[in-house]
Scaffold this active site. Structure first.
Site, PDB file in Angstrom:
ATOM      1  N   LYS A   1      -3.004  -5.059  10.672  1.00  0.00           N
ATOM      2  CA  LYS A   1      -1.589  -5.192  11.027  1.00  0.00           C
ATOM      3  C   LYS A   1      -1.406  -5.048  12.536  1.00  0.00           C
ATOM      4  O   LYS A   1      -0.698  -5.835  13.163  1.00  0.00           O
ATOM      5  CB  LYS A   1      -0.750  -4.137  10.277  1.00  0.00           C
ATOM      6  N   GLN A  10       2.120   3.509   6.166  1.00  0.00           N
ATOM      7  CA  GLN A  10       1.194   2.954   5.178  1.00  0.00           C
ATOM      8  C   GLN A  10       1.190   3.826   3.923  1.00  0.00           C
ATOM      9  O   GLN A  10       1.078   5.050   3.998  1.00  0.00           O
ATOM     10  CB  GLN A  10      -0.215   2.850   5.798  1.00  0.00           C
ATOM     11  N   ASP A  20       9.191  -2.827   6.175  1.00  0.00           N
ATOM     12  CA  ASP A  20       8.622  -3.018   4.830  1.00  0.00           C
ATOM     13  C   ASP A  20       9.717  -3.433   3.830  1.00  0.00           C
ATOM     14  O   ASP A  20       9.406  -3.926   2.755  1.00  0.00           O
ATOM     15  CB  ASP A  20       8.009  -1.704   4.331  1.00  0.00           C
TER      16      ASP A  20
HETATM   17  N1  GUN Z   1       0.307  -0.173   0.823  1.00  0.00           N
HETATM   18  C1  GUN Z   1      -0.015  -1.292   0.141  1.00  0.00           C
HETATM   19  N2  GUN Z   1       0.796  -2.313   0.481  1.00  0.00           N
HETATM   20  C2  GUN Z   1       1.651  -1.838   1.392  1.00  0.00           C
HETATM   21  C3  GUN Z   1       2.725  -2.420   2.123  1.00  0.00           C
HETATM   22  O1  GUN Z   1       3.071  -3.604   1.979  1.00  0.00           O
HETATM   23  N3  GUN Z   1       3.359  -1.593   2.987  1.00  0.00           N
HETATM   24  C4  GUN Z   1       3.017  -0.297   3.149  1.00  0.00           C
HETATM   25  N4  GUN Z   1       3.706   0.433   4.009  1.00  0.00           N
HETATM   26  N5  GUN Z   1       2.041   0.283   2.487  1.00  0.00           N
HETATM   27  C5  GUN Z   1       1.356  -0.486   1.621  1.00  0.00           C
END
Ligand code: GUN
Length: 287
Positions: free
Chosen positions: A48, A92, A115
């Site tokens: 990311k 995350q 998100d």
């Molecule tokens: N863990 C797995 N997928 C995601 C996501 O799309 N966003 C976040 N913040 N954590 C995750």
């Protein structure tokens, strides 16, 4: 049969974002917080952050100890909420068990919640008045948009009812005019339900759960699963090789939904940047 090339669609999306960033008066900023050292999460956040830098964003990567307290994590969020160089905050998931994930998500200002997991953003999606939309389902909609395929009135079956994928995916498809069923671990006769589907979205996290005889001839099949096999290879929730000739269109793993999730996070950060800039300008002209 079309193989939906998520890698290529994501690249085009990143290219369009790079062009937009050049017009911005400052670089859009994304803060990514990782708590603890889960190896899979570390890879996700590294990807990311790298994607951010590639499109010209400012990226702040915060790596916190697994022992961080709820209060300490909340104060990080408050600090980032107030930081004018930060447009998006991503924590995350999953977080360690001693942290209440929901309180952390709700502490992020909705206009920085890239998100789209906060109740305000989820609520807006549910009312068909979306603002920031969860990345993976929004990325799937961008993939579907590349097909010459009208979702209106189509029967869609989603396998998996998570807050990250299944539930927001159902709203995205409903908002596009489809008829939606969500299957989950307690669903009866799941195979019969999936067999009726014009569109299947598999997001169960079970290797090759969706078999050839689950799929109707001419169905569109989207595989959200990312499962690691014993030999280290990644595979999806769909038995791709057995299904591909039967499907109208199908997304592979890897190279399907995964790259779209990251490109959509960048897209969401740009949406957040525009809203935060608009608010700052409004505040300046009011003072
Ligand atoms: N863990 C797995 N997928 C995601 C996501 O799309 N966003 C976040 N913040 N954590 C995750």
């Amino acid at each position: 049969m079309t193989i939906i090339d998520g890698k290529k669609i994501a690249k085009e999306l990143r290219h369009a974002i790079t062009k937009e960033v050049k017009k911005c008066s400052r670089p859009p900023g994304l803060a990514v917080i990782l708590v603890g050292d889960d190896p899979a999460s570390e890879i996700y956040i590294k990807n990311k952050s790298r994607a951010c830098v590639e499109v010209g964003f400012y990226s702040d990567q915060l790596h916190k100890s697994a022992n961080i307290t709820q209060e300490e994590l909340l104060s990080e969020i408050h600090r980032l909420n107030a930081n004018k160089s930060i447009d998006g905050i991503l924590v995350q998931l999953p977080l360690p068990a001693h942290i209440d994930s929901n309180s952390i998500i709700e502490a992020i200002r909705p206009e920085k919640d890239v998100d789209g997991f906060s109740s305000e953003n989820v609520g807006k999606l549910m009312q068909n008045k979306p603002f920031i939309r969860p990345c993976t389902p929004k990325g799937v909609m961008s993939m579907l948009a590349t097909l010459d395929y009208d979702l209106k009135g189509k029967d869609c079956v989603i396998i998996g009812a998570s807050n990250i994928v299944g539930r927001p995916m159902s709203m995205e498809l409903l908002n596009a005019g489809a008829t939606v069923q969500i299957c989950h671990k307690d669903t009866k006769d799941i195979v019969e339900k999936v067999r009726t589907a014009d569109v299947i979205v598999a997001a169960a996290g079970v290797t090759h759960l969706v078999k050839e005889d689950w799929v109707k001839e001419g169905a569109v099949v989207i595989d959200v699963g990312i499962n690691r096999l014993a030999n280290g290879k990644l595979t999806g929730d769909v038995d791709f090789d057995a299904i591909k000739d039967k499907a109208l269109a199908i997304s592979p793993v890897p190279g399907g939904v995964g790259p779209m999730t990251i490109a959509t996070l960048l897209e969401n950060t740009l949406v957040a940047y525009k809203e935060n800039s608009r608010r700052l300008e409004e505040d300046t002209s009011n003072n």
